[in-house]
Design an enzyme around this catalytic site. Structure first.
Site, PDB file in Angstrom:
ATOM      1  N   CYS A 135       4.747  -2.703  -2.886  1.00  0.00           N
ATOM      2  CA  CYS A 135       4.138  -1.640  -3.676  1.00  0.00           C
ATOM      3  C   CYS A 135       4.394  -1.863  -5.167  1.00  0.00           C
ATOM      4  CB  CYS A 135       4.663  -0.292  -3.164  1.00  0.00           C
ATOM      5  SG  CYS A 135       3.838   1.169  -3.811  1.00  0.00           S
ATOM      6  N   ILE A 136       5.065  -0.939  -5.861  1.00  0.00           N
ATOM      7  CA  ILE A 136       5.344  -1.051  -7.299  1.00  0.00           C
ATOM      8  C   ILE A 136       6.642  -1.820  -7.567  1.00  0.00           C
ATOM      9  CG2 ILE A 136       6.616   1.134  -7.499  1.00  0.00           C
ATOM     10  CD1 ILE A 136       4.109  -0.377 -10.086  1.00  0.00           C
TER      11      ILE A 136
END
Length: 217
Positions: A135-136
């Site tokens: 993800c991030i």
């Protein structure tokens, strides 16, 4: 037991900590792969976000204590974990990965990575041990390892991708069920909830990431 794989958590909940679905899917697939799981988190406070309204509550909680909820109590203080204790490391996403492990969410390319996070990531890479970021989380990984020009994906968000590139990464667009493998640095990334939309969608990419990390360890 199999390979010892660290899971670096950043709290408990998508808006101020580790993304719970991504974390649990990581744990599930590591268990399926026969890995020995070592959960860890930094021992420090963070500002809490109301997960219904997404607004700050004004209270503070402890990252290690909150992460312990996901780990069912089996968790180590990050400062007590060395790269030599692990065969590989995986960082689930959630805003905690970009708010607590670094301040990328607030500072962007001027972000500072938490010293203990910087240490474990640099030591893993120096030891030639694989690191996964979901993800991030590749944003914090890139800030810590930008001098290695890591190859990463956060999906296809142009603003985030260009921020990562200006911090030293090479970004590759990927679909949610894909992973990008940086063979040179032994880094594996997958977009997960940067793309979503749902838990079954992110599950495919996370399973690939975990299996690749375990096979590289």
């Amino acid at each position: 037991m199999g390979k010892k794989v660290g899971v670096l958590l950043s709290g408990c909940g998508v808006f101020d900590g580790a993304e719970i679905h991504e974390s649990v899917l990581t744990l599930l697939n590591l268990d399926k792969a026969g890995a020995e799981i070592v959960c860890m988190a930094p021992d420090m406070e963070f500002p809490v976000v109301n997960h219904i309204t997404q607004e700050a509550t004004g209270e503070k909680r402890n990252i290690l204590l909150e992460s312990a909820r996901i780990a069912r109590g089996e968790i180590k203080n990050l400062k007590d974990v060395q790269a030599s204790d692990l065969d590989a490391l995986i960082m689930p996403g959630g805003m905690g990965a970009a708010k607590n492990l670094s301040d990328f969410a607030d500072k962007g390319t001027d972000a500072v990575v938490l010293p203990e996070v910087q240490r474990i990531l640099q030591d893993m890479l120096s030891a030639g041990k694989p690191v996964g970021a979901i993800c991030i989380a590749p944003a914090t990984l890139t800030k810590a390892l930008g001098d290695k020009n890591p190859e990463v994906t956060i999906g296809n968000d142009m603003n985030t991708a260009s921020a990562l590139e200006s911090m030293g990464a090479r970004h590759f667009n990927c679909n949610v069920d894909m992973v990008h493998v940086d063979e040179k640095n032994k880094i594996v990334t997958t977009p997960a909830y940067m793309l979503g939309p749902g838990i079954k969608d992110i599950a495919a990419g996370i399973e690939k990431l975990v299996n690749k990390i375990v096979s590289m360890a």
